[in-house]
Design a protein around this motif. Structure first.
Motif, PDB file in Angstrom:
ATOM      1  N   PHE A   6       1.305  -0.991   0.140  1.00 38.99           N
ATOM      2  CA  PHE A   6      -0.192   0.180  -0.078  1.00 38.99           C
ATOM      3  C   PHE A   6       1.213   1.470   0.080  1.00 38.99           C
ATOM      4  N   ASP A   7       2.057   1.384  -0.920  1.00 37.48           N
ATOM      5  CA  ASP A   7       2.328   2.730  -0.695  1.00 37.48           C
ATOM      6  C   ASP A   7       2.056   3.758  -1.299  1.00 37.48           C
ATOM      7  N   LYS A   8       0.584   3.805  -1.416  1.00 40.31           N
ATOM      8  CA  LYS A   8       0.034   5.306  -1.764  1.00 40.31           C
ATOM      9  C   LYS A   8      -0.168   5.780  -0.116  1.00 40.31           C
ATOM     10  N   GLU A   9      -0.663   4.960   0.368  1.00 39.35           N
ATOM     11  CA  GLU A   9      -1.338   4.747   1.906  1.00 39.35           C
ATOM     12  C   GLU A   9       0.129   5.288   2.939  1.00 39.35           C
ATOM     13  N   ILE A  10       0.565   4.546   2.466  1.00 40.65           N
ATOM     14  CA  ILE A  10       1.983   4.835   3.259  1.00 40.65           C
ATOM     15  C   ILE A  10       2.507   6.634   3.178  1.00 40.65           C
ATOM     16  N   LEU A  39      -7.313  10.732  -4.068  1.00 41.51           N
ATOM     17  CA  LEU A  39      -6.391  11.476  -2.910  1.00 41.51           C
ATOM     18  C   LEU A  39      -8.335  12.077  -2.177  1.00 41.51           C
ATOM     19  N   ASP A  40      -8.980  12.489  -2.626  1.00 35.35           N
ATOM     20  CA  ASP A  40     -10.374  12.362  -1.490  1.00 35.35           C
ATOM     21  C   ASP A  40     -10.878  11.077  -1.376  1.00 35.35           C
ATOM     22  N   LYS A  41     -10.877  10.638  -3.138  1.00 38.68           N
ATOM     23  CA  LYS A  41     -10.835   8.744  -1.670  1.00 38.68           C
ATOM     24  C   LYS A  41     -10.330   8.237  -0.838  1.00 38.68           C
ATOM     25  N   THR A  42      -9.052   8.409  -1.000  1.00 41.50           N
ATOM     26  CA  THR A  42      -8.102   7.826  -0.070  1.00 41.50           C
ATOM     27  C   THR A  42      -8.049   7.911   1.377  1.00 41.50           C
ATOM     28  N   VAL A  43      -9.091   9.004   1.367  1.00 44.92           N
ATOM     29  CA  VAL A  43      -8.729   9.972   2.559  1.00 44.92           C
ATOM     30  C   VAL A  43     -10.507   9.245   3.487  1.00 44.92           C
ATOM     31  N   LEU A 252      11.713   7.318  -5.837  1.00 49.34           N
ATOM     32  CA  LEU A 252      11.463   8.501  -5.413  1.00 49.34           C
ATOM     33  C   LEU A 252      12.600   9.172  -4.247  1.00 49.34           C
ATOM     34  N   ALA A 253      13.643   9.786  -4.854  1.00 47.06           N
ATOM     35  CA  ALA A 253      14.424  10.123  -4.206  1.00 47.06           C
ATOM     36  C   ALA A 253      14.243  11.719  -3.464  1.00 47.06           C
ATOM     37  N   PRO A 254      14.442  11.363  -1.677  1.00 49.10           N
ATOM     38  CA  PRO A 254      13.916  12.490  -1.195  1.00 49.10           C
ATOM     39  C   PRO A 254      13.271  14.135  -2.268  1.00 49.10           C
ATOM     40  N   ARG A 255      14.922  14.393  -2.419  1.00 49.78           N
ATOM     41  CA  ARG A 255      15.281  15.337  -2.816  1.00 49.78           C
ATOM     42  C   ARG A 255      14.455  16.420  -3.837  1.00 49.78           C
ATOM     43  N   LYS A 256      13.758  14.635  -4.964  1.00 54.90           N
ATOM     44  CA  LYS A 256      13.116  15.278  -5.739  1.00 54.90           C
ATOM     45  C   LYS A 256      11.769  15.445  -5.358  1.00 54.90           C
ATOM     46  N   GLY A 257      11.450  15.765  -4.359  1.00 54.86           N
ATOM     47  CA  GLY A 257       9.735  16.743  -3.520  1.00 54.86           C
ATOM     48  C   GLY A 257       8.636  15.221  -4.022  1.00 54.86           C
ATOM     49  N   LEU A 258       9.126  14.594  -4.156  1.00 46.13           N
ATOM     50  CA  LEU A 258       7.859  13.522  -5.195  1.00 46.13           C
ATOM     51  C   LEU A 258       7.363  12.672  -4.489  1.00 46.13           C
ATOM     52  N   ASN A 259       6.322  11.956  -3.545  1.00 45.05           N
ATOM     53  CA  ASN A 259       5.995  10.942  -2.444  1.00 45.05           C
ATOM     54  C   ASN A 259       5.071   8.997  -3.205  1.00 45.05           C
ATOM     55  N   TYR A 260       5.329   9.630  -4.729  1.00 47.77           N
ATOM     56  CA  TYR A 260       4.608   8.581  -4.957  1.00 47.77           C
ATOM     57  C   TYR A 260       3.697   9.536  -6.383  1.00 47.77           C
ATOM     58  N   ALA A 305      24.992   0.739  -3.374  1.00 48.41           N
ATOM     59  CA  ALA A 305      24.085   1.224  -3.288  1.00 48.41           C
ATOM     60  C   ALA A 305      23.144   1.541  -1.847  1.00 48.41           C
ATOM     61  N   LYS A 306      22.735   2.955  -2.795  1.00 49.80           N
ATOM     62  CA  LYS A 306      21.730   3.047  -1.126  1.00 49.80           C
ATOM     63  C   LYS A 306      20.584   3.581  -0.634  1.00 49.80           C
ATOM     64  N   PHE A 307      20.323   3.185  -0.365  1.00 51.26           N
ATOM     65  CA  PHE A 307      18.192   4.292  -0.543  1.00 51.26           C
ATOM     66  C   PHE A 307      17.853   4.199   0.740  1.00 51.26           C
ATOM     67  N   ARG A 308      17.495   5.402   0.855  1.00 50.17           N
ATOM     68  CA  ARG A 308      16.592   5.464   1.949  1.00 50.17           C
ATOM     69  C   ARG A 308      15.180   5.262   1.392  1.00 50.17           C
ATOM     70  N   MET A 309      15.026   4.278   2.173  1.00 41.94           N
ATOM     71  CA  MET A 309      12.885   3.147   2.540  1.00 41.94           C
ATOM     72  C   MET A 309      12.662   3.878   2.266  1.00 41.94           C
ATOM     73  N   GLU A 310      12.655   5.468   2.711  1.00 39.77           N
ATOM     74  CA  GLU A 310      11.330   5.864   2.384  1.00 39.77           C
ATOM     75  C   GLU A 310      10.771   6.369   1.194  1.00 39.77           C
ATOM     76  N   GLY A 311      11.563   6.629   1.028  1.00 41.03           N
ATOM     77  CA  GLY A 311      11.645   6.707  -1.236  1.00 41.03           C
ATOM     78  C   GLY A 311      10.947   5.008  -1.994  1.00 41.03           C
ATOM     79  N   LEU A 312      10.724   4.250  -1.737  1.00 36.93           N
ATOM     80  CA  LEU A 312      11.037   2.822  -2.242  1.00 36.93           C
ATOM     81  C   LEU A 312      10.057   3.137  -2.986  1.00 36.93           C
ATOM     82  N   THR A 313       9.082   2.215  -3.718  1.00 33.66           N
ATOM     83  CA  THR A 313       8.193   2.474  -4.244  1.00 33.66           C
ATOM     84  C   THR A 313       7.818   1.191  -4.668  1.00 33.66           C
ATOM     85  N   GLN A 314       6.884   0.868  -5.691  1.00 33.45           N
ATOM     86  CA  GLN A 314       6.665  -0.681  -5.839  1.00 33.45           C
ATOM     87  C   GLN A 314       7.412  -1.674  -6.102  1.00 33.45           C
TER      88      GLN A 314
END
Length: 441
Positions: A6-10, A39-43, A252-260, A305-314
């Protein structure tokens, strides 16, 4: 709990935890890379889950999702990932089925066929009845995670709930176990499994009529509670490591400003526009200083290779590699990380710092104890009643610098000289923030 991703909800709950009500609907949707309608549907779905799982909330807390998720500042049994697993358990047929299987095995031993008949009779009318293959898959999953146990060796296999530990404990032993789990789950690396066990023990205590004695004996607050959301990836990663499998994911690297990023469902646009990263997972590192999870792996093109886990999707498992190849890559990575404070692989240098002991009247030298506990492979080279000198070889200073700074006036950096100058400059800047505005103060 449900096994679906559930990447989107996370990512949405992480933004809620970090930003609260600072974003409007359009800003949330933009950061997530989805439409406002999605977004409204998720909320709406999350609000419905919140109202069902927490019926004691006020009307305002039920209406405002950000308020509902922090209705009790000190409550530690409902971190966001646990809430999200419960959200799945309320809307996924798999979780309804798993709950029914576990509850049916509480009082007697049953075969897979018996459980299939029970599910066919008791599953909701709008949920399709499972076949025998599905039931056997569920039983295998529940047995692997220790919820149920198999009885006997002859077919057909019979299963029972794995309650031996709880049933054999006295009331006092159960209270002691609850206190231990309560303290450990909130003071060690945050773990959803720890919170689930804490909830289970609460229910057992309540069933024995001693819940009031165990409630609210300890209060904690984990400052990086949003990071617990990253645990959703741990089970997939650890399974891939055990089976020596590669992992495919969109990062999605944190510096990209996109979370999903929304996935196209139209067959004409099925091709994924984002680059899929493939690595061989080797290690997971938790940075307790900032509450961050890191995935360490090996990429055939770039090496370590090193990745912050908050940027992992799919996140998906890939093909297996030979054991010899896995060990070879692991050895190379461990060699590069030998002097890493967390994950740095920069040039190794020596850091020397003087730590000043606290007032001897306290009876405990907590500064020295902390340095020895957290200083890992460093060593104390000289010592006096007032202070001691600590030396350590590290890959770069960017990860150890916050740790040194956290000691405040109890730490004085001696080497390297340029790092000492940086600390002097930083402390002067901080001191300037507290200088009086008016000169006649």
């Amino acid at each position: 709990m449900a096994r679906e991703s559930f990447d989107k909800e996370i990512q949405f709950l992480r933004l809620v935890a970090l930003a609260g009500g600072a974003y409007n609907r359009q800003q949330f949707a933009s950061r997530l890379g989805i439409s406002v309608h999605t977004l409204d549907k998720t909320v709406r779905s999350l609000k419905q889950t919140l109202s069902l799982s927490s019926p004691h909330l006020t009307a305002e807390q039920s209406t405002e999702l950000t308020e509902g998720l922090r209705y009790n500042y000190y409550e530690s049994a409902d971190p966001l990932l646990l809430f999200l697993y419960r959200a799945k358990s309320l809307k996924e047929s798999e979780s309804i089925r798993l709950t029914l299987l576990v509850s049916s095995l509480q009082e007697r031993e049953l075969t897979a066929k018996d459980l299939q008949d029970i599910c066919s009779e008791q599953m909701p009318a709008d949920v399709p009845a499972p076949d025998e293959k599905t039931i056997r898959g569920d039983l295998k999953y529940l047995e692997e995670i220790g919820v149920i146990a198999r009885s006997g060796e002859s077919r057909p296999y019979r299963y029972r709930a794995a309650n031996d530990l709880i049933d054999q404990l006295t009331d006092d032993e159960l209270l002691d176990l609850f206190d231990f789990v309560d303290v450990t789950a909130n003071t060690q690396v945050p773990s959803v499994q720890g919170y689930l066990l804490r909830d289970t023990l609460k229910k057992v205590l309540r069933g024995r009529g001693i819940h009031a004695l165990a409630a609210d004996t300890h209060r904690y607050k984990y400052h990086y509670h949003s990071r617990i959301l990253d645990e959703a990836h741990l089970y997939t990663i650890f399974n891939a490591v055990r089976q020596r499998k590669k992992l495919h994911f969109v990062y999605l690297a944190p510096r990209k400003g996109l979370n999903y990023a929304s996935k196209n469902t139209n067959p004409l646009y099925e091709k994924e526009s984002r680059n899929v990263t493939t690595i061989l997972p080797l290690r997971v590192v938790f940075d307790h200083q900032y509450g961050r999870w890191y995935l360490i792996g090996y990429n055939d093109r770039t090496g370590i290779a090193k990745f912050r886990m908050e940027g992992l999707t799919q996140l998906e498992e890939g093909e297996s590699v030979p054991e010899a190849e896995f060990e070879n890559k692991l050895g190379r990575v461990l060699e590069q990380l030998e002097n890493s404070w967390v994950t740095d692989t920069l040039r190794t240098l020596k850091v020397v710092a003087r730590f000043y002991n606290p007032d001897h009247r306290s009876g405990v030298n907590f500064v020295r104890e902390r340095v020895q506990a957290q200083g890992q492979w460093g060593k104390i080279t000289e010592e006096s009643e007032e202070s001691f000198v600590f030396e350590i070889q590290v890959n770069g200073i960017y990860e150890i610098k916050p740790w040194l700074r956290s000691f405040g006036s109890s730490c004085e950096v001696l080497e390297p000289a340029w790092l000492r100058k940086e600390f002097i400059s930083d402390w002067k800047e901080i001191a300037s923030y507290y200088e009086p505005v008016r000169q006649n103060f």
